[in-house]
Structure formats: C-alpha cells, structure tokens
Design an enzyme around this catalytic site. Structure first.
Site, short mmCIF file in Angstrom:
data_model
loop_
_atom_site.label_atom_id
_atom_site.label_comp_id
_atom_site.label_asym_id
_atom_site.label_seq_id
_atom_site.Cartn_x
_atom_site.Cartn_y
_atom_site.Cartn_z
N TRP A 106 -1.38 -13.96 3.47
CA TRP A 106 -1.95 -12.91 4.32
C TRP A 106 -3.42 -12.87 3.96
CZ3 TRP A 106 0.83 -7.74 5.63
CH2 TRP A 106 -0.05 -6.81 6.16
N TYR A 161 1.26 -7.44 -3.81
CA TYR A 161 0.93 -8.53 -2.90
C TYR A 161 -0.32 -9.27 -3.32
CZ TYR A 161 -2.19 -4.95 -0.94
OH TYR A 161 -3.13 -3.98 -0.77
N ASN A 221 -6.01 -11.46 8.93
CA ASN A 221 -6.07 -10.04 9.28
C ASN A 221 -7.46 -9.75 9.85
OD1 ASN A 221 -5.38 -7.35 9.50
ND2 ASN A 221 -5.58 -6.89 7.33
N ASP A 272 0.81 -1.22 0.00
CA ASP A 272 0.00 0.00 0.00
C ASP A 272 0.85 1.27 0.00
OD1 ASP A 272 -2.07 -1.76 0.05
OD2 ASP A 272 -2.61 -1.42 2.14
#
Length: 585
Positions: free
Chosen positions: A350, A297, A386, A250
C-alpha cells in the site's frame, strides 16, 4: 505523432525492430479479424468508432475492404495481463495473451505505435514481449479528507485501464459507511452509485475491491456484529463484487473489556475476524480475493502481533504494508524480505504516494522514487497507490507509478516524470514541469529546488528575478489552459504562487530600495545582492512587505519550494517557525 524509439524501448519490456516500417493506405488501421483466442470471432475490448483501429466486417454484402489482418491468439505461458505483439511487413498483426486484459493491453500498444500522415497509416515492423512485474496494480482510495466524487472515481477507473493497471480499491476513510457506520447498509442512492462504479470497472476490465474497516468498535464475541458485517459483504456480492479487503489500520488496537477477555491479543483478534470473513466469502463465492491491512501496517521488525498473523491468518489472505514507515522514502530489498518473512503471507504494498492527507496544504507532483527494482521477487504480488484528495493532480505521480508497477526492473523516475508530464499537459509540458518542481513530495524526498537554493544562498537578485518572472508566466499560462478540472483543484496553489511573486517583489524593493520584476532585472549586477535591508529600504517598503506577507499567510496552501519566504529569510527579513511556516522578523 509517432512514438519515439527511446520511449518504445522504455515503455515496453522487450521491444525489437530493425528500422523497417509498414505503410498502409488510409487514415485508420482497418483490420479483418481472425481469433484463435476463443471460439468467439469478436474482439472483446472497447474501440472508439473514430479511433485509429477499426474491426471490419467479413463476408456478406456489408463487408468492407481491410488494409491489415489482426490475429488474436491464446498463449498460456504469458503472465496474466501480459501480451506479445508482432507487426509483420505483409500487414499481418498478431496479439497473443493469456487473458482478455492482455489482449486489451496489446491492442493499446498497437494504438500507441500507429501514426498517420498524408492519407497513410504507418507502423514499425516490430515484435513486443510485454509482461507486468506485479499481478495486482492499481489505486486505493484510502485517504483521509473529502472522498472523491463518483465522477472522479469513474474517471479513475478509465485512467487505470488506460495505464496498464487493473485494480480499483474503494476505501475512503471519511465515507461513514466504510468506517464509522460500517454496520449500517448504504443508503439506496449511494449503493446504486457503487453498483454503477463496479459496472464501469467490469466494462474497463478493472477489478473492483470493496474495503471495509470495522476495527474501531467491533465486538469479537458479538453475533450481531458479525451478522452486520456479513450483510454488508452480501450486498456487495449481490452486485458481482468478488474482491474484498478488511482494513484494521489506524485504530486503537489494544484490546479491552470483553474483547480482551475473549481473544487476549490484538493479533489473534484480527486474524480471527479476517478468517471469519474468509470463511463467509468462501461459502458465497466459488472464487474471490481477500486482503487485510493489519494495525502494524508499517515497520520492518518482527513483533508478537506479526507472529500471530503469521501463525493464525488463513494462508490465502493477502497482507498489506506501507514500508518501514507510513510514508517510506525507500523500500529496499532487506526490509521487503524481512517483512515478508515476519508476516509469512503474500505481501501487498500500500504505497502512500502521492497522498497528501498529512499535508493538506501541499500538492505532490513528482515521481515515485526509492522502490526496489525487484520487489516482486520478495513475496510482493501487488502495488496499489494511495492518491491525493485532488484526483486530477494525482495523475502525474500515478502515471510514474504505473510505469513502476508494470516494469519495476527498468523504472527510471526522471524519465517517467518527463513522459507523465508531457502526457498530462501536452503543449504546456514545460510550464507544468516547472510548476511540478515547486511541489515535490516532502514526505518522501528532501532534494530539489536546487536552482532556487543557489540563487537564494548567493543572494543573486538577477537570478531570483528570472525565477519569479518565470513562476508568474507559468501560472498565467496554466490559468489559461482548457483543463478546468486541474485549474479547479490546483487553483489555490496557482493563486498562492502569484502571491509569492508579489512577496518577492516586496522583498526586493525592501533590500534595494528600487522596483523590479516583470523582466526589469534591476540589481547590483554582481550577483551578491544587497544584504542591508534597513539601510536600502525605500519609502513605505516595510508596510508593503507586511501586506504581501500577510497575503501569503492568508492562504491555507503553500508551495513546497516556499520561494519568496526563503528569499526573505536569506536577507534576514523572515524566520522559519517550528511547523514549517515563516514570519517576518
């Protein structure tokens, strides 16, 4: 209460019994310990003094009589964290593992199997062989929004340890010292809390990862910048941190200025920084872990950026990805295999579940779905979830993720959801499940709300009355629950649900000209409702409808089911707007 056989067969990878039971006198399992795991004749895991298992002292005047023998053994052929548990008819219990965490998980399994009644302790005569699908399993606090409190983090670590996970990654986007002020040392008080969190991880046999995100403004030729980065890492090394992650997600990863002149491409630049961090840690620690999150990612196709990572990044550095999109509805074998090949490194998933930082007005309370059952065979060695800003509410989805992380090959979303809700809510499991079903993850799942859809499509007022009465009673029960943390976090959504109930009743009065709700079940009796709102509207119904609609719109949160607005839309009283909201016509 004994763990039902169906749950034993699902929860443990391989579970064998023939219906026999070991019955021992006493309300506790009082074990005489014999350890062949190490020369230390102690059990190294935490056991509550008033828990179902007590290790009794042996020899001397203080010796207590035991009712069972517990043997701990080292078995190097088991995967890390795996264990074998054997409960024999003669009262001998054996736990074998290749590390301390495996012993702990074996002991946790034993505790799950114990039931007591009538002054006796009961266990199935059984053999369990239980090993994880992924070596690294846990949570990454990696969301945007208000970071968790340290009390939430401490609870998260204990939750991880109790659910066969082993990893806590500290990476809150809005901790300024993690991202914006990455060059600056933590203030003394904040650093002391991180040290306290790290110690709790150690006590619970959980690996603590410190993550840092310098990519927004790092100057790749700057010795001062790299010295600041090393100082930040050195502070963590000083409190015993051995696991790290460099996050380059990001950011505007197009290079410019001196960074462009020096390293030409962002892939080269990010590999350069990660390799520098690896070299530094290697000079400070005899053993450590380093993962990096690339700017690319997500996606599943090859790029020049991935080629640079593949060719330039040190072979021991792990690489994160989130799937083919930031919120990937499915992560299948082809995309997983392709991206492993494109990056050429061990991949760590992730998983942006149940994070709601792209939907601050929503809670996500359903299970993880759409993950390849054999992801661990495609170069993936880790899955980290997350969670939401709301830690307590995240537990329901995280429990299902823990099931997947441990045994992805057998994972069943609906069964895991049922077990997770029951564990979370106990006697209120039925009410909690109904509330969960109003709050499905719109980023990942487009199904659900079938009962509501059918009632709305058919304009069945009687069924809608039942639906909204149930929603009202569900919220009432949950508001009386003694889980204050849940009520604090979910409170805005619980209140919004009550506002939806009142909006429905205003819609109902508008389309029928009559009262209703609270179990009255007033309708036309044929399940078709009354489609002409204007002709049947009662006195003042338009004003009430407007007030109730404005009351719903005043909330900053909404239920995913949007039940009252869907009903209003069905009768032509409301229209859906582009951003997913509604307004009256």
């Amino acid at each position: 209460m004994a763990m039902p056989l169906r749950e034993r067969q699902y929860y443990f990878r391989d579970y064998y019994d023939q219906g026999e039971e070991l019955v021992l006198e006493g309300q506790q399992l009082r074990c005489r310990l014999s350890s062949k795991f190490s020369m230390s004749q102690t059990y190294g895991g935490p056991l509550a003094a008033d828990g179902p298992i007590v290790i009794v002292e042996q020899g001397g005047e203080a010796a207590e009589p035991g009712n069972a023998v517990l043997e701990l053994e080292y078995e190097g052929t088991l995967k890390p964290d795996g264990y074998q548990l054997e409960i024999s008819k003669d009262g001998k219990i054996t736990i074998a593992a290749s590390n301390k965490r495996g012993l702990k998980f074996g002991m946790d399994a034993l505790i799950r199997l114990i039931s007591t009644d009538g002054g006796k302790c009961r266990l199935p005569v059984a053999v369990i062989h239980d090993e994880p699908s992924f070596p690294v399993r846990g949570i990454i606090e990696g969301f945007y929004g208000k970071p968790w409190s340290f009390e939430d983090r401490m609870d998260a670590v204990r939750y991880i340890a109790a659910h066969r996970m082993n990893t806590f990654m500290y990476a809150p986007k809005d901790d300024p010292y993690h991202r914006e002020l990455w060059r600056e040392p933590y203030p003394e008080e904040a650093f002391a809390r991180i040290a306290e969190l790290k110690q709790e991880c150690d006590d619970q046999l959980v690996d603590f990862y410190y993550c840092i995100s310098p990519g927004n403004d790092l100057q790749f030729r700057s010795k001062a910048d790299f010295a600041s980065l090393e100082n930040k890492l050195a502070a963590m090394v000083s409190i015993g941190v051995r696991h790290f992650a460099l996050l380059m997600d990001d950011i505007d990863y197009e290079l410019s200025g001196d960074n462009l002149h020096y390293l030409e491409r962002s892939g080269l630049a990010h590999a350069y920084v990660a390799n520098h961090v690896y070299t530094y840690l290697n000079s400070q620690l005899p053993g450590f872990t380093l993962a990096m999150c690339p700017s690319e990612y997500w996606s599943y196709w090859d790029t020049g950026y991935k080629r640079d990572i593949r060719e330039q990044l040190h072979a021991s550095i792990k690489v994160f990805w989130t799937g083919y999109s930031v919120f990937a509805p499915q992560i299948g074998s082809r995309h997983a295999q392709d991206n492993h090949r494109h990056y050429g490194h061990e991949l760590w998933l992730w998983d942006n579940i149940p994070v709601n930082d792209a939907d601050y007005d929503r809670l996500f309370l359903d299970p993880v779905r759409g993950r390849y059952s054999q992801l661990g065979r495609t170069g993936h060695q880790a899955v980290v979830a997350n969670p939401m800003v709301q830690w307590e509410c995240s537990k329901i989805t995280l429990n299902t993720l823990a099931h997947y992380m441990w045994n992805s090959e057998r994972y069943m979303p609906e069964l895991s959801w049922e077990l997770s809700v029951r564990e979370f809510a106990g006697a209120l499991a039925e009410e909690m499940m109904f509330f969960c079903r109003q709050n499905l993850n719109s980023q990942l799942y487009s199904g659900g709300y079938e009962e509501l859809k059918e009632a709305v499509q058919s304009k069945d007022i009687d069924r809608l009355d039942v639906y909204f009465d149930r929603l009202e009673s569900t919220v009432s029960r949950l508001l009386q629950w003694d889980n204050s943390k849940f009520k604090e976090e979910a409170g805005p959504w619980l209140d919004r649900a009550l506002a939806d109930v009142e909006l429905w009743r205003a819609v109902r009065r508008t389309v029928t000209g009559a009262g209703g709700g609270n179990g009255t079940g007033i309708g036309n009796g044929n399940g078709n409702g009354d489609g002409d709102a204007k002709e049947s509207a009662g006195p003042g119904s338009s004003d009430e409808l407007r007030r109730r609609a404005e009351a719903c719109q005043a909330f900053k949160v909404r239920l995913g089911s949007d039940p009252a607005w869907r009903a209003a839309e069905a009768w032509g009283l409301a229209v859906r707007e582009e951003k997913g909201g509604y307004r009256l016509t």
